[in-house]
Scaffold this motif. Structure first.
Motif, PDB file in Angstrom:
ATOM      1  N   LEU A 138       0.883  -1.170   0.000  1.00 40.02           N
ATOM      2  CA  LEU A 138       0.000   0.000   0.000  1.00 40.02           C
ATOM      3  C   LEU A 138       0.918   1.216   0.000  1.00 40.02           C
ATOM      4  O   LEU A 138       1.323   1.730   1.054  1.00 40.02           O
ATOM      5  CB  LEU A 138      -0.930  -0.023   1.209  1.00 40.02           C
ATOM      6  CG  LEU A 138      -1.845  -1.254   1.303  1.00 40.02           C
ATOM      7  CD1 LEU A 138      -2.802  -1.120   2.481  1.00 40.02           C
ATOM      8  CD2 LEU A 138      -2.626  -1.457   0.016  1.00 40.02           C
ATOM      9  N   SER A 139       1.269   1.653  -1.191  1.00 45.99           N
ATOM     10  CA  SER A 139       2.369   2.600  -1.364  1.00 45.99           C
ATOM     11  C   SER A 139       2.025   4.031  -0.981  1.00 45.99           C
ATOM     12  O   SER A 139       2.904   4.894  -0.962  1.00 45.99           O
ATOM     13  CB  SER A 139       2.831   2.563  -2.825  1.00 45.99           C
ATOM     14  OG  SER A 139       1.726   2.767  -3.701  1.00 45.99           O
ATOM     15  N   ASN A 140       0.756   4.306  -0.654  1.00 44.25           N
ATOM     16  CA  ASN A 140       0.351   5.667  -0.304  1.00 44.25           C
ATOM     17  C   ASN A 140      -0.220   5.745   1.111  1.00 44.25           C
ATOM     18  O   ASN A 140      -0.905   6.692   1.456  1.00 44.25           O
ATOM     19  CB  ASN A 140      -0.682   6.177  -1.320  1.00 44.25           C
ATOM     20  CG  ASN A 140      -0.720   7.689  -1.411  1.00 44.25           C
ATOM     21  OD1 ASN A 140       0.215   8.371  -0.994  1.00 44.25           O
ATOM     22  ND2 ASN A 140      -1.807   8.222  -1.940  1.00 44.25           N
ATOM     23  N   VAL A 141       0.072   4.723   1.912  1.00 44.22           N
ATOM     24  CA  VAL A 141      -0.417   4.662   3.291  1.00 44.22           C
ATOM     25  C   VAL A 141       0.788   4.587   4.222  1.00 44.22           C
ATOM     26  O   VAL A 141       1.687   3.759   4.017  1.00 44.22           O
ATOM     27  CB  VAL A 141      -1.331   3.442   3.513  1.00 44.22           C
ATOM     28  CG1 VAL A 141      -1.751   3.344   4.980  1.00 44.22           C
ATOM     29  CG2 VAL A 141      -2.552   3.516   2.599  1.00 44.22           C
ATOM     30  N   ARG A 142       0.813   5.448   5.255  1.00 42.31           N
ATOM     31  CA  ARG A 142       1.916   5.440   6.216  1.00 42.31           C
ATOM     32  C   ARG A 142       1.502   4.722   7.507  1.00 42.31           C
ATOM     33  O   ARG A 142       0.315   4.665   7.838  1.00 42.31           O
ATOM     34  CB  ARG A 142       2.353   6.872   6.554  1.00 42.31           C
ATOM     35  CG  ARG A 142       2.923   7.630   5.361  1.00 42.31           C
ATOM     36  CD  ARG A 142       3.452   8.995   5.808  1.00 42.31           C
ATOM     37  NE  ARG A 142       3.993   9.743   4.686  1.00 42.31           N
ATOM     38  CZ  ARG A 142       5.230   9.624   4.234  1.00 42.31           C
ATOM     39  NH1 ARG A 142       6.052   8.757   4.819  1.00 42.31           N
ATOM     40  NH2 ARG A 142       5.653  10.362   3.217  1.00 42.31           N
ATOM     41  N   ARG A 143       2.491   4.213   8.244  1.00 40.81           N
ATOM     42  CA  ARG A 143       2.204   3.504   9.496  1.00 40.81           C
ATOM     43  C   ARG A 143       1.518   4.411  10.520  1.00 40.81           C
ATOM     44  O   ARG A 143       0.630   3.974  11.250  1.00 40.81           O
ATOM     45  CB  ARG A 143       3.503   2.950  10.097  1.00 40.81           C
ATOM     46  CG  ARG A 143       3.845   1.607   9.543  1.00 40.81           C
ATOM     47  CD  ARG A 143       4.888   0.832  10.312  1.00 40.81           C
ATOM     48  NE  ARG A 143       5.033  -0.433   9.614  1.00 40.81           N
ATOM     49  CZ  ARG A 143       5.728  -0.583   8.493  1.00 40.81           C
ATOM     50  NH1 ARG A 143       6.351   0.457   7.984  1.00 40.81           N
ATOM     51  NH2 ARG A 143       5.780  -1.745   7.885  1.00 40.81           N
ATOM     52  N   LYS A 144       1.941   5.650  10.553  1.00 45.85           N
ATOM     53  CA  LYS A 144       1.353   6.579  11.515  1.00 45.85           C
ATOM     54  C   LYS A 144      -0.144   6.712  11.296  1.00 45.85           C
ATOM     55  O   LYS A 144      -0.917   6.888  12.256  1.00 45.85           O
ATOM     56  CB  LYS A 144       2.044   7.942  11.375  1.00 45.85           C
ATOM     57  CG  LYS A 144       1.640   8.948  12.436  1.00 45.85           C
ATOM     58  CD  LYS A 144       2.361  10.263  12.238  1.00 45.85           C
ATOM     59  CE  LYS A 144       3.862  10.099  12.445  1.00 45.85           C
ATOM     60  NZ  LYS A 144       4.574  11.421  12.398  1.00 45.85           N
ATOM     61  N   GLN A 145      -0.583   6.587  10.030  1.00 41.98           N
ATOM     62  CA  GLN A 145      -2.007   6.755   9.718  1.00 41.98           C
ATOM     63  C   GLN A 145      -2.852   5.590  10.214  1.00 41.98           C
ATOM     64  O   GLN A 145      -4.048   5.754  10.476  1.00 41.98           O
ATOM     65  CB  GLN A 145      -2.185   6.921   8.202  1.00 41.98           C
ATOM     66  CG  GLN A 145      -1.601   8.205   7.643  1.00 41.98           C
ATOM     67  CD  GLN A 145      -1.683   8.248   6.127  1.00 41.98           C
ATOM     68  OE1 GLN A 145      -1.165   7.364   5.450  1.00 41.98           O
ATOM     69  NE2 GLN A 145      -2.330   9.303   5.595  1.00 41.98           N
ATOM     70  N   VAL A 146      -2.278   4.411  10.331  1.00 43.87           N
ATOM     71  CA  VAL A 146      -3.075   3.230  10.681  1.00 43.87           C
ATOM     72  C   VAL A 146      -2.965   2.866  12.161  1.00 43.87           C
ATOM     73  O   VAL A 146      -3.598   1.908  12.613  1.00 43.87           O
ATOM     74  CB  VAL A 146      -2.659   2.020   9.831  1.00 43.87           C
ATOM     75  CG1 VAL A 146      -2.822   2.333   8.360  1.00 43.87           C
ATOM     76  CG2 VAL A 146      -1.232   1.565  10.126  1.00 43.87           C
ATOM     77  N   GLU A 147      -2.155   3.623  12.911  1.00 46.84           N
ATOM     78  CA  GLU A 147      -2.025   3.333  14.342  1.00 46.84           C
ATOM     79  C   GLU A 147      -3.372   3.513  15.031  1.00 46.84           C
ATOM     80  O   GLU A 147      -4.118   4.451  14.773  1.00 46.84           O
ATOM     81  CB  GLU A 147      -0.989   4.264  14.969  1.00 46.84           C
ATOM     82  CG  GLU A 147       0.440   3.942  14.556  1.00 46.84           C
ATOM     83  CD  GLU A 147       1.436   4.959  15.112  1.00 46.84           C
ATOM     84  OE1 GLU A 147       0.984   5.935  15.765  1.00 46.84           O
ATOM     85  OE2 GLU A 147       2.644   4.767  14.897  1.00 46.84           O
ATOM     86  N   GLY A 148      -3.666   2.571  15.924  1.00 43.88           N
ATOM     87  CA  GLY A 148      -4.909   2.647  16.691  1.00 43.88           C
ATOM     88  C   GLY A 148      -6.132   2.166  15.950  1.00 43.88           C
ATOM     89  O   GLY A 148      -7.265   2.338  16.422  1.00 43.88           O
ATOM     90  N   THR A 149      -5.957   1.559  14.758  1.00 45.40           N
ATOM     91  CA  THR A 149      -7.089   1.021  13.994  1.00 45.40           C
ATOM     92  C   THR A 149      -6.983  -0.501  13.937  1.00 45.40           C
ATOM     93  O   THR A 149      -6.017  -1.101  14.404  1.00 45.40           O
ATOM     94  CB  THR A 149      -7.101   1.580  12.549  1.00 45.40           C
ATOM     95  OG1 THR A 149      -6.003   0.987  11.824  1.00 45.40           O
ATOM     96  CG2 THR A 149      -6.922   3.104  12.545  1.00 45.40           C
ATOM     97  N   ASP A 150      -8.003  -1.104  13.331  1.00 45.09           N
ATOM     98  CA  ASP A 150      -7.980  -2.572  13.157  1.00 45.09           C
ATOM     99  C   ASP A 150      -7.290  -2.974  11.853  1.00 45.09           C
ATOM    100  O   ASP A 150      -7.441  -4.097  11.385  1.00 45.09           O
ATOM    101  CB  ASP A 150      -9.401  -3.124  13.191  1.00 45.09           C
ATOM    102  CG  ASP A 150     -10.268  -2.551  12.066  1.00 45.09           C
ATOM    103  OD1 ASP A 150      -9.804  -1.618  11.362  1.00 45.09           O
ATOM    104  OD2 ASP A 150     -11.414  -3.017  11.896  1.00 45.09           O
ATOM    105  N   PHE A 151      -6.531  -2.062  11.262  1.00 39.56           N
ATOM    106  CA  PHE A 151      -5.897  -2.282   9.965  1.00 39.56           C
ATOM    107  C   PHE A 151      -5.072  -3.570   9.947  1.00 39.56           C
ATOM    108  O   PHE A 151      -5.143  -4.360   8.992  1.00 39.56           O
ATOM    109  CB  PHE A 151      -5.019  -1.070   9.638  1.00 39.56           C
ATOM    110  CG  PHE A 151      -4.273  -1.156   8.339  1.00 39.56           C
ATOM    111  CD1 PHE A 151      -4.880  -0.828   7.135  1.00 39.56           C
ATOM    112  CD2 PHE A 151      -2.939  -1.563   8.310  1.00 39.56           C
ATOM    113  CE1 PHE A 151      -4.185  -0.894   5.936  1.00 39.56           C
ATOM    114  CE2 PHE A 151      -2.235  -1.641   7.116  1.00 39.56           C
ATOM    115  CZ  PHE A 151      -2.861  -1.304   5.929  1.00 39.56           C
ATOM    116  N   ALA A 152      -4.260  -3.801  10.987  1.00 34.90           N
ATOM    117  CA  ALA A 152      -3.344  -4.948  10.995  1.00 34.90           C
ATOM    118  C   ALA A 152      -4.077  -6.282  11.032  1.00 34.90           C
ATOM    119  O   ALA A 152      -3.494  -7.321  10.688  1.00 34.90           O
ATOM    120  CB  ALA A 152      -2.390  -4.851  12.177  1.00 34.90           C
TER     121      ALA A 152
END
Length: 624
Positions: A138-152
């Protein structure tokens, strides 16, 4: 740096977005030179097209799907699908990991059907020895953006690369480790070079080198197709040349056995698959039997009649019929063919035969074409595509009555800066190639292209070994025919198939006695000396008897060149007859036998060359 068989420039042009380009750059920056990387090419029997295929003989096979989605566009996601906000509204697409996993499992199933790629030791006995894995970027998504979500939970960290992983500041080894974590869980083991080529054989059917099966209809389906012990594929240079030809006029120089015709077939298949229009693609060559071979191979690969294969004179006949041109009918033989070509040349020059008729044009064995023929061919290509491929080897020019000196620009072929050179000979064993080169010494010296002379390329052996060639000498032509028939009968008794054998002659007259001697031994024969002969039936298992000229472009495991004492023929220049002999010798992929009735300067030359080659290999063995 990893090897990119399509060429970095070509891949960069094909990348659909900035994300794919970022992945390409990181793969280039971080991977070592034993990695191979392909982008958006058909792969496997179902011709899937993942974004990236990464293959390492140390690590295995990895499939990557790249999505350049902005974080804000992801409205919902689960393990099966992703809902995106787009300019067209909400769109649901397949989960990229699900896509990549499906491709990887499908390829693993293909590899597991190959006994030579199966592990024989626990705990993975019966599984493919090629580890496989899959992941997404996902070349336009940063780790900081997904912190605290169920993304992982839906995009597991060990299977997903984010924009942070494409940073220039990331250590290359750390990036490589991230890729290793995507592989299925068994210990990798280094593949041998033959095993690596077997993997490429399965993944990319278009790079397969067809041997005897060129002339046979393949009626078996892929799952039941018997796998050959030796899977021959283009080497990586050949594949890179084939995949990076690109637009415009292109010239490939290469000696006998270097894969020029194979690249032409690959290119024709590529052009046909990519063609958006119904305009035909034309393949031209000089030799009728070579034209049959090329057409058979294309049809076997599923390329339809939109790709037309013709000899130059056969194409001229088509033009005469289509545009109602007048050719003198009282002429015969060479005089008629010369008049036929001249008629079409004049008609093209006057506009009676329109130029630009073909989406693309490919010329095999262009060294056998007259200058005027090449000039006509160049005018037949659609200016909108300008797709012209010319294959050339000056050493195999056996139809030119006079050695010519010219450059391609003089005949309308504009290939400056778009010329490729192949040097390695893969067709012949080291022993066969050494004899051919020794006999033809002086004709094969490397010579760079200049304004006046064509490129000449001396072949280099790929190192494959086999038996030394032999010379059979008999007191007369009848005794020679019996010796040749006896040698072939022994080869068949030892397991050689009849259609793996060809006997080559300077003229058709000497074929009759050999054909009779073979038939007395119950051996099936097809001979060009048979009354009414028009073409070989390649599906019929039989020994083929043909002229040296007709053998161009063909190859057989066992080649017999009979009637050496007849060379030179009727006062032909010795250099030209040596050139012809070189062509004949290089038809043999494994074993070469030569024969003569009595002696002559040519027989003595071959005898001396054989002694020199035998001594050369004996000295090599003594030092091993």
């Amino acid at each position: 740096m990893a090897l990119f068989p399509q060429g970095l420039t070509q891949i960069d042009k094909r990348c659909a977005n900035a994300g794919e380009r970022a992945v390409l750059h990181q793969l280039k920056r971080c991977l070592s030179d034993d990695y191979l990387v392909w982008h958006d090419v058909p792969i496997g029997p179902k011709a899937r097209q993942p974004d990236f295929v990464v293959f390492s003989p140390r690590r295995g096979l990895l499939i990557l799907e790249v999505k350049h989605w902005a974080w804000g566009s992801l409205r919902a996601y689960n393990r099966d699908s992703v809902e995106l906000a787009t300019a067209r509204g909400l769109v649901t697409v397949a989960h990229p990991l699900l896509q990549a996993r499906g491709y990887a499992l499908e390829l693993n199933e293909v590899l597991e059907r190959d006994p030579a790629l199966i592990q024989d030791a626990p705990p993975f006995r019966g599984k493919s020895r090629v580890p496989y894995g899959w992941g997404c970027v996902l070349s336009n998504v940063r780790r900081k953006q997904v912190e605290g979500t169920d993304f992982a939970e839906v995009f597991p960290d060990f299977k997903t690369l984010l924009r942070d992983d494409l940073s220039e500041e990331l250590d290359p080894y750390e990036f490589e480790k991230r890729l290793w974590g995507m592989y299925a869980g068994w210990t990798p083991q280094a593949l041998t070079l033959p095993q690596r080529d077997r993997v490429r054989w399965h993944l990319f059917p278009e790079v397969r080198v067809q041997q005897a099966s060129l002339f046979e209809a393949q009626e078996q389906t892929a799952p039941t197709l018997a796998l050959p012990d030796l899977m021959q594929v283009m080497d990586l240079q050949q594949e890179q040349v084939a995949r990076t030809l690109g637009e415009g006029h292109r010239v490939i120089h290469g000696p006998a056995g270097s894969g020029k015709t194979m690249i032409l077939i690959f290119r024709a298949q590529q052009l046909a698959a990519a063609a958006a229009s119904e305009r035909p693609i034309l393949v031209l060559c000089f030799n009728r039997i070579l034209a049959q071979r090329i057409e058979g191979s294309l049809r076997q690969r599923g390329v339809d009649e939109r790709v037309q294969v013709r000899t130059f004179h056969g194409w001229c006949q088509d033009m005469v019929r289509t545009y109602q041109l007048d050719v003198p009918q009282h002429l015969a033989g060479d005089a008629y063919f010369a008049a036929l070509a001249e008629t079409v040349e004049r008609a093209v020059a006057r506009g009676l035969v329109p130029g630009g008729q073909y989406l693309a044009l490919l010329i095999d064995e262009a060294h056998d074409f007259e200058d005027a023929w090449l000039r006509v061919a160049a005018r037949m290509v659609d200016p909108a595509t300008n797709a012209l491929l010319v294959l050339y080897d000056d050493a195999q020019s056996i139809y030119q009555k006079k050695r010519r000196r010219f450059n391609f620009a003089s005949v309308g072929i504009q290939a400056q800066g778009r010329t490729s050179i192949l040097k390695l000979n893969y067709r012949n064993t080291a022993e066969v190639l050494a004899l051919a080169m020794h006999c033809a010494q002086g004709l094969l010296a490397d010579r760079p292209a200049t304004d006046d002379q064509m490129q000449a390329v001396q072949p280099s052996s790929a190192g494959r070994r086999g038996p030394l060639p032999v010379l059979l000498q008999a007191p007369n032509v009848r005794a020679e025919a019996e010796l040749v028939a006896e040698r072939i009968a022994q080869a068949l008794a030892d397991g050689r198939a009849p259609d793996e054998v060809a006997v080559l002659f300077r003229t058709r007259q000497r074929m009759v006695l050999v054909a009779a001697a073979l038939q007395r031994r119950g051996i099936a024969v097809q001979s060009m000396a048979t009354p009414g002969f028009r073409a070989f039936v390649w599906k019929r298992p039989s020994v083929r008897l043909m002229t040296l000229h007709s053998s161009k472009g063909l190859e057989f495991p066992l080649v017999v060149i009979a009637g050496l004492d007849a060379l030179p023929w009727k006062g032909e220049p010795l250099d030209e007859e040596l050139r012809l002999l070189y062509v004949g010798m290089t038809r043999a992929t494994h074993e070469l036998v030569l024969s003569a009735a009595g002696t002559s300067p040519m027989v003595q030359r071959v005898h001396n060359s054989l002694e020199a080659v035998a001594l050369q290999f004996a000295e090599q063995e003594a030092h091993v």
